[in-house]
Scaffold this active site. Structure first.
Site, mmCIF file in Angstrom:
data_model
loop_
_atom_site.group_PDB
_atom_site.id
_atom_site.type_symbol
_atom_site.label_atom_id
_atom_site.label_comp_id
_atom_site.label_asym_id
_atom_site.label_seq_id
_atom_site.Cartn_x
_atom_site.Cartn_y
_atom_site.Cartn_z
ATOM 1 N N GLU A 89 7.977 -0.453 -7.380
ATOM 2 C CA GLU A 89 7.916 -1.808 -6.689
ATOM 3 C C GLU A 89 6.535 -2.047 -7.164
ATOM 4 O OE1 GLU A 89 5.993 1.167 -5.828
ATOM 5 O OE2 GLU A 89 5.553 0.087 -3.611
ATOM 6 N N ASP A 104 1.371 -4.053 -6.490
ATOM 7 C CA ASP A 104 2.109 -3.299 -5.609
ATOM 8 C C ASP A 104 2.727 -3.851 -4.296
ATOM 9 O OD1 ASP A 104 2.695 0.063 -5.855
ATOM 10 O OD2 ASP A 104 2.678 -0.774 -4.020
HETATM 11 P P1 GH3 Z 1 2.308 1.360 -0.274
HETATM 12 O O1 GH3 Z 1 1.952 0.216 0.718
HETATM 13 O O2 GH3 Z 1 1.439 2.677 -0.336
HETATM 14 O O3 GH3 Z 1 2.620 0.886 -1.631
HETATM 15 O O4 GH3 Z 1 3.738 1.873 0.216
HETATM 16 P P2 GH3 Z 1 5.199 1.947 -0.107
HETATM 17 O O5 GH3 Z 1 6.158 2.147 0.751
HETATM 18 O O6 GH3 Z 1 5.492 0.293 -0.891
HETATM 19 O O7 GH3 Z 1 4.926 3.181 -1.631
HETATM 20 P P3 GH3 Z 1 5.743 4.144 -2.026
HETATM 21 O O8 GH3 Z 1 5.596 4.327 -3.194
HETATM 22 O O9 GH3 Z 1 5.850 5.105 -0.818
HETATM 23 O O10 GH3 Z 1 7.479 3.834 -1.688
HETATM 24 C C1 GH3 Z 1 7.998 2.899 -2.855
HETATM 25 C C2 GH3 Z 1 9.492 2.979 -2.515
HETATM 26 O O11 GH3 Z 1 9.983 1.968 -3.359
HETATM 27 C C3 GH3 Z 1 10.160 4.241 -2.631
HETATM 28 C C4 GH3 Z 1 11.413 3.934 -3.537
HETATM 29 O O12 GH3 Z 1 12.542 4.080 -2.656
HETATM 30 C C5 GH3 Z 1 11.445 2.330 -3.592
HETATM 31 N N1 GH3 Z 1 12.120 1.869 -4.517
HETATM 32 C C6 GH3 Z 1 11.603 2.158 -5.890
HETATM 33 N N2 GH3 Z 1 12.607 1.389 -6.759
HETATM 34 C C7 GH3 Z 1 13.369 0.729 -6.192
HETATM 35 C C8 GH3 Z 1 14.418 -0.042 -6.356
HETATM 36 O O13 GH3 Z 1 14.633 -0.490 -7.585
HETATM 37 N N3 GH3 Z 1 15.046 -0.714 -5.370
HETATM 38 C C9 GH3 Z 1 14.695 -0.394 -4.001
HETATM 39 N N4 GH3 Z 1 15.459 -1.023 -3.186
HETATM 40 N N5 GH3 Z 1 13.624 0.359 -3.838
HETATM 41 C C10 GH3 Z 1 12.996 0.865 -4.885
HETATM 42 MG MG MG Z 2 4.122 -0.094 -2.486
HETATM 43 MG MG MG Z 3 4.230 2.214 -5.404
#
Ligand code: GH3
Ligand code: MG
Ligand code: MG
Length: 312
Positions: free
Chosen positions: A220, A177
């Site tokens: 992610e 992650d």
């Molecule tokens: P942590 O270290 O705890 O994993 O924090 P984090 O910010 O990585 O985790 P969190 O789950 O809070 O946020 C994940 C983010 O990933 C939120 C979302 O907007 C972003 N995301 C998810 N899918 C995609 C994508 O396909 N493209 C982009 N640019 N962002 C994405």
């Molecule tokens: Mg993350």
């Molecule tokens: Mg995550």
């Protein structure tokens, strides 16, 4: 367009060859059923065929039947040539798998017109195959990163668990992650975020062996399946990946790191472990212990990178 003509009578064979060559076909001729069958079941076989009904050895309908049985590649459009005219013969030919029939001697214009129909059907078939392939890709591949999507990697996990158990081999799994990915998006925009995900996918894919599976589990979060790999080996490989992601991102301006959770099923295990759940727990631990690290299920304290241990 390539076409096969199978006819044991040299005169009619040459006549058809001449007509079709003049109309731009690339003609292959054979004089008996065995040769026709070989040509039609070979790799890169012609997809149009004119088969004489009566030939020594295998006759036209028999060649048809066997081609249909053996065919695993692209469809061949087969026209039977017959001097017979009874309705029963025609039924027999069509039931053998022929697409069409012509009575000999055939009228050149009719012959060409019927073959154009054949080409139309083949091009419809091609479009269907193409559409099916595209649907398959869409159903199995994550469009952003080009690696397996969630459904595919979970299906692969299921089948690898079964295989490794049957073969008494270990199986390990990494959950990876990206750390604070929300901040990457917030600071650099969604497009850069996407770019980071693509790079992460590429990096994981290039770091594994050909028979490992790499998939996008969610936003992610990535899954790497490592069949025949113990948890300790998996942890070593995850640590190398972690270091690489950190190092590469330092050169590229956007600082990115990732946390890893490792779980596995030992080779001797009979129980059905929830590897994914255990990897997720290990990942959670990696996050709560400060991120940018590898944790292994069931191991405490977690594997902390030596530099970080010294810094702590
Ligand atoms: P942590 O270290 O705890 O994993 O924090 P984090 O910010 O990585 O985790 P969190 O789950 O809070 O946020 C994940 C983010 O990933 C939120 C979302 O907007 C972003 N995301 C998810 N899918 C995609 C994508 O396909 N493209 C982009 N640019 N962002 C994405
Ligand atoms: Mg993350
Ligand atoms: Mg995550």
């Amino acid at each position: 367009v390539r076409i096969l003509i199978a006819d044991d009578e040299p005169i009619s064979r040459r006549m058809m060859e001449k007509i079709l060559t003049q109309s731009g076909y690339e003609v292959t001729t054979v004089a008996d059923g065995e040769a026709a069958l070989e040509a039609l079941t070979s790799k890169d076989a012609p997809r149009l065929a004119l088969l004489d009904w009566m030939m020594p050895g295998l006759d036209g309908p028999e060649v048809c039947r066997r081609v249909r049985q053996q065919a695993d590649g692209l469809y061949a459009y087969i026209t039977l040539l017959t001097s017979k005219q009874s309705a029963q013969d025609i039924v027999t030919g069509l039931e053998a798998g022929a697409d069409d029939y012509l009575t000999k001697p055939c009228n050149p214009e009719e012959l060409k017109a019927r073959l154009r129909t054949g080409q139309r059907i083949l091009s419809l078939e091609d479009k269907l195959v193409e559409a099916r392939e595209e649907m398959r890709t869409r159903a199995t591949i994550d469009p952003l990163t080009g690696i397996w999507n969630r459904g595919s990697i979970l299906a692969l996990l299921k089948s690898e668990i079964v295989r490794c158990r049957r073969e008494h081999k270990p199986l390990s799994l990494m959950l990876c992650d990206v750390d604070h990915f929300k901040q990457v998006n917030d600071a650099h925009g969604h497009l850069v975020g996407d770019q980071v995900l693509r790079q992460a996918g590429d990096r994981l894919r290039h770091a594994v062996r050909p028979y490992d599976g790499v998939g996008r589990y969610g936003g992610e979060e990535f899954v790497v399946l490592l069949p025949e790999c113990t948890m300790d080996e998996a942890a070593v490989r995850a640590e190398a990946l972690r270091a690489r992601i950190e190092r590469v991102s330092e050169n590229h301006g956007v600082r990115v790191s990732a946390s890893f959770g490792i779980a596995g099923i030992p080779e001797s295990s009979a129980k059905t472990a929830d590897v994914l759940g255990e990897a997720d727990e290990a990942l959670y631990r990696a996050k709560s212990e400060g991120r940018n690290r590898v944790c292994t299920a069931g191991k405490r304290p977690s594997r902390i990178h030596p530099d970080r241990k010294a810094a702590a």
